[in-house]
Design a protein around this motif. Structure first.
Motif, PDB file in Angstrom:
ATOM      1  N   VAL A  69       0.841  -1.114   0.019  1.00 15.63           N
ATOM      2  CA  VAL A  69       0.052   0.130   0.028  1.00 15.63           C
ATOM      3  C   VAL A  69       0.955   1.317  -0.164  1.00 15.63           C
ATOM      4  O   VAL A  69       1.990   1.301   0.489  1.00 15.63           O
ATOM      5  N   CYS A  70       0.262   2.435  -0.594  1.00 19.04           N
ATOM      6  CA  CYS A  70       0.966   3.686  -0.534  1.00 19.04           C
ATOM      7  C   CYS A  70      -0.045   4.499   0.026  1.00 19.04           C
ATOM      8  O   CYS A  70      -0.939   4.544  -0.436  1.00 19.04           O
ATOM      9  N   LEU A  71       0.595   5.303   0.880  1.00 21.12           N
ATOM     10  CA  LEU A  71      -0.288   6.421   1.907  1.00 21.12           C
ATOM     11  C   LEU A  71       0.178   7.505   1.338  1.00 21.12           C
ATOM     12  O   LEU A  71       1.389   7.894   1.373  1.00 21.12           O
ATOM     13  N   ALA A  72      -0.924   8.652   1.093  1.00 24.29           N
ATOM     14  CA  ALA A  72      -0.545   9.786   0.776  1.00 24.29           C
ATOM     15  C   ALA A  72      -1.397  10.560   1.597  1.00 24.29           C
ATOM     16  O   ALA A  72      -2.500  10.527   1.628  1.00 24.29           O
ATOM     17  N   LEU A  73      -0.915  11.841   2.165  1.00 25.61           N
ATOM     18  CA  LEU A  73      -1.530  12.734   3.014  1.00 25.61           C
ATOM     19  C   LEU A  73      -2.374  13.971   2.079  1.00 25.61           C
ATOM     20  O   LEU A  73      -1.855  14.274   1.182  1.00 25.61           O
ATOM     21  N   GLY A  74      -3.458  13.988   2.550  1.00 31.58           N
ATOM     22  CA  GLY A  74      -4.188  14.867   1.707  1.00 31.58           C
ATOM     23  C   GLY A  74      -4.051  16.171   1.681  1.00 31.58           C
ATOM     24  O   GLY A  74      -4.661  16.968   0.795  1.00 31.58           O
ATOM     25  N   ASP A  75      -2.975  16.881   2.378  1.00 31.17           N
ATOM     26  CA  ASP A  75      -2.524  18.237   2.186  1.00 31.17           C
ATOM     27  C   ASP A  75      -1.111  18.258   1.715  1.00 31.17           C
ATOM     28  O   ASP A  75      -0.385  19.316   1.722  1.00 31.17           O
ATOM     29  N   ASN A  76      -0.663  17.279   1.260  1.00 32.35           N
ATOM     30  CA  ASN A  76       0.670  17.220   0.687  1.00 32.35           C
ATOM     31  C   ASN A  76       0.772  17.451  -0.907  1.00 32.35           C
ATOM     32  O   ASN A  76      -0.003  16.769  -1.578  1.00 32.35           O
ATOM     33  N   ILE A  77       1.512  18.293  -1.202  1.00 32.33           N
ATOM     34  CA  ILE A  77       1.877  18.437  -2.778  1.00 32.33           C
ATOM     35  C   ILE A  77       3.215  18.453  -2.948  1.00 32.33           C
ATOM     36  O   ILE A  77       4.187  18.955  -2.545  1.00 32.33           O
ATOM     37  N   CYS A  78       3.432  17.535  -4.107  1.00 30.04           N
ATOM     38  CA  CYS A  78       4.813  17.151  -4.631  1.00 30.04           C
ATOM     39  C   CYS A  78       5.068  16.988  -6.119  1.00 30.04           C
ATOM     40  O   CYS A  78       4.221  16.362  -6.525  1.00 30.04           O
ATOM     41  N   TYR A  79       6.021  17.582  -6.642  1.00 26.26           N
ATOM     42  CA  TYR A  79       6.217  17.587  -8.022  1.00 26.26           C
ATOM     43  C   TYR A  79       7.504  17.731  -8.343  1.00 26.26           C
ATOM     44  O   TYR A  79       8.220  18.529  -7.873  1.00 26.26           O
ATOM     45  N   GLY A  80       8.049  17.147  -9.683  1.00 25.02           N
ATOM     46  CA  GLY A  80       9.342  17.392 -10.132  1.00 25.02           C
ATOM     47  C   GLY A  80       9.559  16.335 -11.349  1.00 25.02           C
ATOM     48  O   GLY A  80       8.794  15.802 -11.736  1.00 25.02           O
ATOM     49  N   PRO A  81      10.877  16.699 -11.879  1.00 25.55           N
ATOM     50  CA  PRO A  81      11.277  16.010 -13.253  1.00 25.55           C
ATOM     51  C   PRO A  81      11.096  14.467 -12.955  1.00 25.55           C
ATOM     52  O   PRO A  81      11.589  13.930 -11.821  1.00 25.55           O
ATOM     53  N   ALA A  82      10.609  13.811 -13.889  1.00 23.30           N
ATOM     54  CA  ALA A  82      10.706  12.286 -13.893  1.00 23.30           C
ATOM     55  C   ALA A  82      10.119  11.571 -12.526  1.00 23.30           C
ATOM     56  O   ALA A  82      10.747  10.680 -11.991  1.00 23.30           O
TER      57      ALA A  82
END
Length: 295
Positions: free
Chosen positions: A102-115
């Motif tokens: 399972v992968c857990l993501a928090l609802g207020d986290n934003i992350c982005y970047g190349p690749a």
């Protein structure tokens, strides 16, 4: 691998904005906040997703996503009546997880970047194939409000600490975590911390003790926000606006679904038509036209 989004926070750091509306539904530039963690799970190739929402809010989220049909997803919902910490997500989601990773993501986290897609899939594949847990490290100027990860000179993890007054490093653990099925048993064995919560850091420490924790440090080309305060929400919106003006669309779940071949061009165009008065919808319309010309 399955995915969970923990979107049940009351958003007290954003009062009074979150008194009438759930924090994950607040706009971050041109999209609801929850689009961004959902986009991360989708980039990781995850189609079965459980969204944990505040008590009484299931219908609100269903109006936004339904059960994922328009995105080629299978979305379920569960409510968290009482906030008991991040690790509570694994107790609420036990039957959903079953024997899967399972992968857990928090609802207020934003992350982005190349690749980022490649980075996420590499981490997910490693956990599926070898077991254990995989988390990320991200450099911040003030790590005290977060879970902090300490490395030795060879880049190996030697300690984790939740919200330390005197941090041992400037690397924090963003709200995106990959786990093998052991995570449910580890969460069940937890006792509430001094803060009265089931701490995700305690789960990660169990994996660290067993030599089964992998941490991938994200470099300076990545952007991460905990959008849980007014200041960070404003900064995140500005950063996303700037990135999109340069031609890089952030958190576009329909585009990710298309790239993953989970929806067709016809489905994309149909979804875009309902949003045609917005720049987001116009982006989708242009995307559909461009992809049709490429065929």
């Amino acid at each position: 691998m399955k995915g969970i989004i923990l979107a049940a926070g009351k958003g007290t750091r954003l009062y009074p904005c979150t008194l009438p509306v759930c924090k994950p539904l607040l706009p971050v530039y041109d999209k609801p906040m929850i689009y961004y963690p959902l986009s991360m799970l989708m980039k990781a190739g995850i189609r079965e997703i459980l969204i944990i929402v505040p008590e009484g809010e299931t219908e609100t989220f269903e109006r936004l996503f339904g059960h994922g049909e328009k995105l080629g997803l299978e979305i379920q919902y569960a409510e968290q009546p009482v906030q008991r910490g991040i690790a509570d997500a694994f107790l609420i989601g036990e039957s959903f997880i079953g024997g899967d990773c399972v992968c857990l993501a928090l609802g207020d986290n934003i992350c982005y970047g190349p690749a980022f897609r490649r980075t996420l899939r590499r981490m997910g594949n490693r956990v599926r194939e070898k077991g254990g847990a995989g988390i990320f490290g991200y450099y911040v100027a003030d790590p005290r409000p977060f879970g902090v990860v300490e490395f030795d000179p060879n880049g190996r993890v030697i300690s984790l600490e939740e919200k330390p007054l005197i941090p041992k490093s400037h690397y924090i653990v963003p709200g995106l975590y990959f786990y093998d099925p052991q995570v449910v048993a580890f969460a069940k064995a937890l006792q509430p911390s001094s803060r009265g919560e089931l701490e995700i850091t305690a789960v990660n420490e169990r994996y660290l003790e067993q030599g089964q924790l992998r941490v991938h440090a994200l470099d300076a080309e990545y952007t991460w926000f905990d959008a849980g305060t007014a200041e960070r929400l404003y900064e995140a919106a500005g950063a996303i606006k700037s990135a999109q003006r340069s031609g890089v669309m952030i958190g576009c779940i329909e585009e990710i679904a298309l790239d993953n071949q989970w929806i067709t061009l016809e489905q994309l165009a149909a979804g875009a038509a309902s949003l045609h008065q917005t720049r987001y919808g116009q982006y989708l319309e242009a995307l559909a036209e461009d992809r049709a010309e490429e065929q």
